[in-house]
Design a protein around this motif. Structure first.
Motif, PDB file in Angstrom:
ATOM      1  N   GLY A  35       1.047 -14.894  -0.055  1.00 38.20           N
ATOM      2  CA  GLY A  35       2.435 -14.633   0.306  1.00 38.20           C
ATOM      3  C   GLY A  35       2.636 -13.228   0.839  1.00 38.20           C
ATOM      4  N   PHE A  36       1.924 -12.288   0.272  1.00 37.16           N
ATOM      5  CA  PHE A  36       1.990 -10.898   0.739  1.00 37.16           C
ATOM      6  C   PHE A  36       1.424 -10.784   2.156  1.00 37.16           C
ATOM      7  N   TYR A  37       0.225 -11.307   2.368  1.00 41.80           N
ATOM      8  CA  TYR A  37      -0.420 -11.162   3.681  1.00 41.80           C
ATOM      9  C   TYR A  37       0.264 -11.973   4.776  1.00 41.80           C
ATOM     10  N   ALA A  38       0.951 -13.048   4.429  1.00 39.48           N
ATOM     11  CA  ALA A  38       1.708 -13.794   5.434  1.00 39.48           C
ATOM     12  C   ALA A  38       2.769 -12.886   6.061  1.00 39.48           C
ATOM     13  N   ARG A  63       7.386   0.000   2.157  1.00 37.03           N
ATOM     14  CA  ARG A  63       7.273  -1.283   2.865  1.00 37.03           C
ATOM     15  C   ARG A  63       6.271  -2.190   2.153  1.00 37.03           C
ATOM     16  N   TRP A  64       5.139  -1.623   1.720  1.00 32.12           N
ATOM     17  CA  TRP A  64       4.143  -2.392   0.978  1.00 32.12           C
ATOM     18  C   TRP A  64       4.803  -3.004  -0.259  1.00 32.12           C
ATOM     19  N   LEU A  65       5.579  -2.193  -0.965  1.00 33.98           N
ATOM     20  CA  LEU A  65       6.266  -2.685  -2.165  1.00 33.98           C
ATOM     21  C   LEU A  65       7.295  -3.756  -1.822  1.00 33.98           C
ATOM     22  N   GLU A  66       8.012  -3.575  -0.729  1.00 31.37           N
ATOM     23  CA  GLU A  66       8.998  -4.575  -0.309  1.00 31.37           C
ATOM     24  C   GLU A  66       8.331  -5.921  -0.045  1.00 31.37           C
ATOM     25  N   LEU A  67       7.212  -5.906   0.667  1.00 35.84           N
ATOM     26  CA  LEU A  67       6.511  -7.148   0.974  1.00 35.84           C
ATOM     27  C   LEU A  67       5.905  -7.768  -0.281  1.00 35.84           C
ATOM     28  N   MET A  68       5.409  -6.932  -1.173  1.00 31.70           N
ATOM     29  CA  MET A  68       4.844  -7.452  -2.416  1.00 31.70           C
ATOM     30  C   MET A  68       5.959  -8.025  -3.293  1.00 31.70           C
ATOM     31  N   GLU A  69       7.097  -7.364  -3.322  1.00 28.22           N
ATOM     32  CA  GLU A  69       8.218  -7.889  -4.110  1.00 28.22           C
ATOM     33  C   GLU A  69       8.692  -9.229  -3.533  1.00 28.22           C
ATOM     34  N   ASN A  70       8.723  -9.333  -2.197  1.00 30.38           N
ATOM     35  CA  ASN A  70       9.055 -10.620  -1.566  1.00 30.38           C
ATOM     36  C   ASN A  70       8.082 -11.699  -2.011  1.00 30.38           C
ATOM     37  N   SER A  71       6.828 -11.352  -2.110  1.00 24.16           N
ATOM     38  CA  SER A  71       5.827 -12.328  -2.534  1.00 24.16           C
ATOM     39  C   SER A  71       6.023 -12.712  -3.999  1.00 24.16           C
ATOM     40  N   LEU A  72       6.391 -11.753  -4.833  1.00 25.87           N
ATOM     41  CA  LEU A  72       6.690 -12.053  -6.229  1.00 25.87           C
ATOM     42  C   LEU A  72       7.893 -12.995  -6.347  1.00 25.87           C
ATOM     43  N   ASP A  73       8.817 -12.878  -5.389  1.00 22.86           N
ATOM     44  CA  ASP A  73      10.033 -13.698  -5.425  1.00 22.86           C
ATOM     45  C   ASP A  73       9.763 -15.192  -5.269  1.00 22.86           C
ATOM     46  N   GLN A  74       8.592 -15.552  -4.781  1.00 23.17           N
ATOM     47  CA  GLN A  74       8.298 -16.978  -4.617  1.00 23.17           C
ATOM     48  C   GLN A  74       8.075 -17.687  -5.958  1.00 23.17           C
ATOM     49  N   PHE A  75       7.916 -16.918  -7.030  1.00 19.21           N
ATOM     50  CA  PHE A  75       7.680 -17.484  -8.362  1.00 19.21           C
ATOM     51  C   PHE A  75       8.986 -17.520  -9.144  1.00 19.21           C
ATOM     52  N   ASN A 109       5.651  -2.741 -11.922  1.00 15.29           N
ATOM     53  CA  ASN A 109       5.478  -1.355 -12.348  1.00 15.29           C
ATOM     54  C   ASN A 109       4.120  -0.828 -11.912  1.00 15.29           C
ATOM     55  N   HIS A 110       3.100  -1.625 -12.117  1.00 16.96           N
ATOM     56  CA  HIS A 110       1.757  -1.220 -11.695  1.00 16.96           C
ATOM     57  C   HIS A 110       1.700  -1.061 -10.178  1.00 16.96           C
ATOM     58  N   MET A 111       2.288  -1.999  -9.463  1.00 18.55           N
ATOM     59  CA  MET A 111       2.273  -1.937  -7.999  1.00 18.55           C
ATOM     60  C   MET A 111       2.990  -0.692  -7.493  1.00 18.55           C
ATOM     61  N   GLN A 112       4.086  -0.315  -8.140  1.00 14.53           N
ATOM     62  CA  GLN A 112       4.792   0.901  -7.749  1.00 14.53           C
ATOM     63  C   GLN A 112       3.909   2.130  -7.945  1.00 14.53           C
ATOM     64  N   ARG A 113       3.263   2.209  -9.086  1.00 17.15           N
ATOM     65  CA  ARG A 113       2.392   3.362  -9.357  1.00 17.15           C
ATOM     66  C   ARG A 113       1.268   3.445  -8.329  1.00 17.15           C
ATOM     67  N   VAL A 114       0.664   2.313  -8.012  1.00 16.71           N
ATOM     68  CA  VAL A 114      -0.438   2.305  -7.050  1.00 16.71           C
ATOM     69  C   VAL A 114       0.074   2.652  -5.652  1.00 16.71           C
ATOM     70  N   ALA A 115       1.186   2.053  -5.238  1.00 15.54           N
ATOM     71  CA  ALA A 115       1.707   2.314  -3.889  1.00 15.54           C
ATOM     72  C   ALA A 115       1.994   3.801  -3.685  1.00 15.54           C
ATOM     73  N   TYR A 116       2.634   4.420  -4.643  1.00 18.71           N
ATOM     74  CA  TYR A 116       2.964   5.842  -4.486  1.00 18.71           C
ATOM     75  C   TYR A 116       1.728   6.733  -4.639  1.00 18.71           C
ATOM     76  N   MET A 117       0.742   6.269  -5.369  1.00 20.11           N
ATOM     77  CA  MET A 117      -0.516   7.013  -5.481  1.00 20.11           C
ATOM     78  C   MET A 117      -1.263   7.041  -4.140  1.00 20.11           C
ATOM     79  N   MET A 118      -1.034   6.043  -3.287  1.00 16.16           N
ATOM     80  CA  MET A 118      -1.734   5.954  -1.998  1.00 16.16           C
ATOM     81  C   MET A 118      -1.173   6.899  -0.948  1.00 16.16           C
ATOM     82  N   ILE A 119       0.014   7.461  -1.182  1.00 20.19           N
ATOM     83  CA  ILE A 119       0.628   8.338  -0.183  1.00 20.19           C
ATOM     84  C   ILE A 119      -0.285   9.523   0.084  1.00 20.19           C
ATOM     85  N   ASN A 120      -0.619   9.680   1.361  1.00 19.75           N
ATOM     86  CA  ASN A 120      -1.480  10.792   1.775  1.00 19.75           C
ATOM     87  C   ASN A 120      -0.859  11.573   2.933  1.00 19.75           C
TER      88      ASN A 120
END
Length: 173
Positions: free
Chosen positions: A61-64, A127-139, A154-165
């Motif tokens: 769902g995320f990659y779609a 944007r990554w979080l928005e798309l991942m949240e959309n994918s979570l919404d399918q459940f 919560n984990h996804m938020q921590r990882v997404a913000y950790m990736m900021i370079n």
């Protein structure tokens, strides 16, 4: 017998104390397989959510969405969408208690290092979080109870913000 502590599948450490005495002794006892206590059952979020099918659906769902996204889509390998899906599914599955396929196929995650070649700013992380949240919404709440959803996101938020370079002005950090 005052207390019993499991040390391995065949040896336990027993602490004994005579009645009315503060003195005690430690005794090693050998157990036969029939006496071996069963291992404690482990429940991971991976298992609680149904294992591989849940993570396959989440990642698909995320990659779609990513394939058609103008901001983060270009960061992904256009000729290896299936590989990108595998890597994310393997990572999430392993992190949440599933098979260690990511470790076997790719080694240590080193997420920040692996993502450093891509310019990731706050907009990209969000944007990554928005798309991942959309994918979570399918459940629905039966397939993904709110407490588990919160734990995942919560984990996804921590990882997404950790990736900021990239700082807000776009120059590398």
């Amino acid at each position: 017998l005052q207390s019993l502590h499991h040390l391995s599948s065949h040896v336990v450490l027993a602490h004994t104390r005579p009645s009315g005495s503060f003195a005690g002794s430690l005794v090693l006892m050998e157990l036969t397989p029939a006496q071996t206590p069963p291992p404690p059952e482990e429940h991971s979020l991976y298992d609680a959510l149904g294992g591989e099918p849940f993570f396959t659906t989440l990642v698909a769902g995320f990659y779609a969405q990513v394939k058609h996204d103008d901001l983060i889509g270009p960061m992904y390998p256009q000729d290896d969408w299936a590989g990108a899906e595998d890597r994310l599914r393997w990572f999430l599955s392993q992190y949440w208690g599933g098979p260690r396929t990511y470790q076997h196929e790719r080694g240590n995650p080193m997420l920040r290092r692996r993502h450093f070649p891509f310019p990731i700013g706050e907009r990209e992380a969000e944007r990554w979080l928005e798309l991942m949240e959309n994918s979570l919404d399918q459940f629905d709440a039966d397939a993904l109870p709110p407490a588990y959803r919160a734990q995942l996101f919560n984990h996804m938020q921590r990882v997404a913000y950790m990736m900021i370079n990239q700082p807000a002005d776009g120059s590398p950090q």
